[in-house]
Design an enzyme around this catalytic site. Structure first.
Site, PDB file in Angstrom:
ATOM      1  NE  ARG A 151      -3.630   2.416   2.228  1.00 29.11           N
ATOM      2  CZ  ARG A 151      -4.806   2.513   1.626  1.00 29.11           C
ATOM      3  NH1 ARG A 151      -5.349   1.473   1.078  1.00 29.11           N
ATOM      4  NH2 ARG A 151      -5.438   3.666   1.566  1.00 29.11           N
ATOM      5  CD  GLU A 152       1.090   3.676   3.206  1.00 34.07           C
ATOM      6  OE1 GLU A 152       1.373   4.664   2.499  1.00 34.07           O
ATOM      7  OE2 GLU A 152       0.010   3.566   3.786  1.00 34.07           O
ATOM      8  CE  LYS A 153       2.612  -0.500  -5.771  1.00 30.34           C
ATOM      9  NZ  LYS A 153       2.369  -1.665  -6.534  1.00 30.34           N
ATOM     10  CE1 TYR A 190       3.566   7.690   2.234  1.00 24.23           C
ATOM     11  CE2 TYR A 190       3.514   6.534   0.141  1.00 24.23           C
ATOM     12  CZ  TYR A 190       2.911   7.350   1.072  1.00 24.23           C
ATOM     13  OH  TYR A 190       1.666   7.844   0.839  1.00 24.23           O
TER      14      TYR A 190
END
Length: 126
Positions: A7-9, A12
């Site tokens: 999800r946070e690829k 970040y």
């Protein structure tokens, strides 16, 4: 963790830090993983007003879902697991996103769910 990393690829950085619970909860500090958006993230807004951030949340979705759902679930979870903590930034965003969704008359089923639940919560308090 695989879900969160997916999800946070992109755009970040991650950093492990110690989380220190409040003294009154009788918990020992524990390590948490923070995800921080960087300027290399194409969706990075930088320093912005709550209304600008809310507009971006309402208009954005990623491969793991709608950003409205992410925000609303984060706010709900914070109220559930830390009811004595008032996160002004988070709850201001929550209110502004609900206001924008209500004003837009959105047909998105996910977004409508949060408008309805927010309205019911406000009604039950009165």
């Amino acid at each position: 963790m695989m879900y969160l990393n997916h999800r946070e690829k992109g755009g970040y950085t991650t950093k492990k830090v110690m989380f220190y619970p409040s003294d009154d909860c009788n918990m020992t500090p524990f390590e948490v993983l923070l995800y921080t958006a960087t300027e290399s993230n194409p969706e990075y807004l930088g320093p912005a007003s709550p209304s600008s951030i809310a507009r971006q949340i309402v208009s954005s979705a990623g491969p793991s879902g709608c950003n409205v759902e992410y925000l609303m679930e984060l706010a709900r979870t914070m109220k559930e697991i830390a009811p004595i903590i008032y996160d002004e930034h988070l709850f201001t965003l929550e209110a502004e996103v609900i206001r924008l969704l209500t004003a837009s008359g959105t047909n998105c089923p996910t977004c409508r769910k949060y408008i309805t639940s927010q309205t019911e919560a406000i009604t039950s308090v009165k």
